[in-house]
Enzyme design. Sequence first.
Site, PDB file in Angstrom:
ATOM      1  N   SER A   1     -68.787   5.007   2.531  1.00  0.00           N
ATOM      2  CA  SER A   1     -68.659   3.858   3.416  1.00  0.00           C
ATOM      3  C   SER A   1     -68.127   4.318   4.778  1.00  0.00           C
ATOM      4  CB  SER A   1     -67.773   2.796   2.758  1.00  0.00           C
ATOM      5  OG  SER A   1     -67.874   1.563   3.443  1.00  0.00           O
TER       6      SER A   1
ATOM      7  N   GLU B   1     -76.169  -2.610  -2.512  1.00  0.00           N
ATOM      8  CA  GLU B   1     -75.021  -2.496  -1.612  1.00  0.00           C
ATOM      9  C   GLU B   1     -74.421  -3.849  -1.241  1.00  0.00           C
ATOM     10  OE1 GLU B   1     -73.487   0.130  -0.410  1.00  0.00           O
ATOM     11  OE2 GLU B   1     -74.860   1.828  -0.600  1.00  0.00           O
TER      12      GLU B   1
ATOM     13  N   HIS C   1     -71.944  -1.799  -3.540  1.00  0.00           N
ATOM     14  CA  HIS C   1     -71.253  -0.880  -2.637  1.00  0.00           C
ATOM     15  C   HIS C   1     -70.012  -0.319  -3.318  1.00  0.00           C
ATOM     16  CE1 HIS C   1     -70.277   0.705   1.318  1.00  0.00           C
ATOM     17  NE2 HIS C   1     -69.063   0.179   1.260  1.00  0.00           N
TER      18      HIS C   1
END
Length: 518
Positions: free
Chosen positions: A199, A322, A422
Amino acid sequence: MTADARRATDHALVVDTANGPVRGIDDGTVKSWKGIRYAAAPVGELRWRAPEAPARWTEPLDATRVGPVCPQPTDPKLPIDLGAPQGDDCLTLNVWAASDVDAGAGKPVMVCVHGGAYILGSSAQPLYHGRALASSGDVVIVTFNYRLGALGFLDLSSFGDQFATNVGIRDVLFALQWVRDNIAAFGGDPDRVTIFGESAGAGIVTTLLASPAAAGLFHAAIAQSSPATSVYDRTRAQRVAEQFLDVLDVRADEAHRLDAVPITAVTAAAQRVFDDVPSTTPGTLAFAPIIDGDLVPAHPVELAREGRTHRVPLIIGTNKHEASLFRWMKSPLMPITPKAIREMFSAIAAEQPGLQLPSEAQIREAYRGKTKIIGMRVARDIGFRMPSIWFAEGHCDVAPVYLYRFDFTTPMLRLLRLGAAHATELPYVWGNLVAGPKDPTFKLGGLKAGKAVSARIRTRWLNFAVDATPTGPQGDPAWPAYRKDDRATLVIDAQDRVVDDLDADVRTAWGDQVLSFR
């Protein structure tokens, strides 16, 4: 163990760094040194300056506990276990090595940059505990803190020379310089460093791949779910800085007194700006790297496409679902609704009028399904998947690139409509699969399959780090490199498989023009 043997073991755990000696601990499988200060506490006039070396010490410092984490907002919607209390003296790092790895062993090094939207997280999170990765004896693991939110990614440079640009990036570079200068004493090889992150941490990785200041500091890179295009110009950054000052009721000509503003006020203002920016400008972050002409000379994805990234092998990829995490959190960080997506496209078109955006018909053709599903997929791809593909397409011309997509999920995560959301790959990469009794991931089963997935992905990541050298083999995670003639992609699932041009439909819809906010 005899007293003499204990004293000998204790002595072996004292390592002399450039700043002073530190004493770690050995649990019989892995040695660790935690909370090592790599830079001075960023307080007072250092709050928004480039990091500086800490004062040298002479007696061995206790390095058996993690240090304070960077001051940051706490979000009740996202109860993260930071692993330690918050505190100003947060620029510390942690080292793990197998018990039989001694000074001078020359083991490859893996340095992690934690994620958290550039505003949250820490190296002390239990998720990033390096014991499982280090226990194989193949690598030395390093994790570290860096300044976050307004402290690390607010650009105040237009208000005076006392404010440095990209302070969080400067912390990361300083930590990498510490690794270069000190890791040999812990058994690591400073000429075989793999930097990896997820990320925001992956966004830093892709940014450093295009930063001249990072040359020679790492020799391979792994970017998991990088928001690679979330890098902004100084005009936008100045608007965010002005908004931050307004929240604090500080005039521009009073910016010099920001050093003395209580840290609680700084983090509260950061939270408010962090929430406001993506609500008013969908698809953007309040805090992110900026193009300062120094550390970040231009948009990293564009530099990659021009062949101007560092010539180091790269693993890059994203997760299949995600955006589902952001829907579950009700977070404005990703535009998921048709209204938010249209607003985002309008803003991009206004800022880049020459850019050929996909039409609604093209999007519907590429993303067949219900409107809500289309929104989730568009958000996933514009936020993470397409930036990663654009970066891979450019970087593969200068160094080997290995593209992946993480699809594995568990029955409970499917039931919660999260899927391969995610950050769900992180426990498998680190081998820390169960995050305590409240972790729902394996409540309905899947742990046996999860352990097998974790073993495979850790082997791939470790092999990549072990094989990557500046002059020799170029890192081999055991799947074909990404090339423009076949675009081989590893799909990580209960059974891994390689698929050629996995993203053909989506790539065709978005084309090869990089979508980014200036």
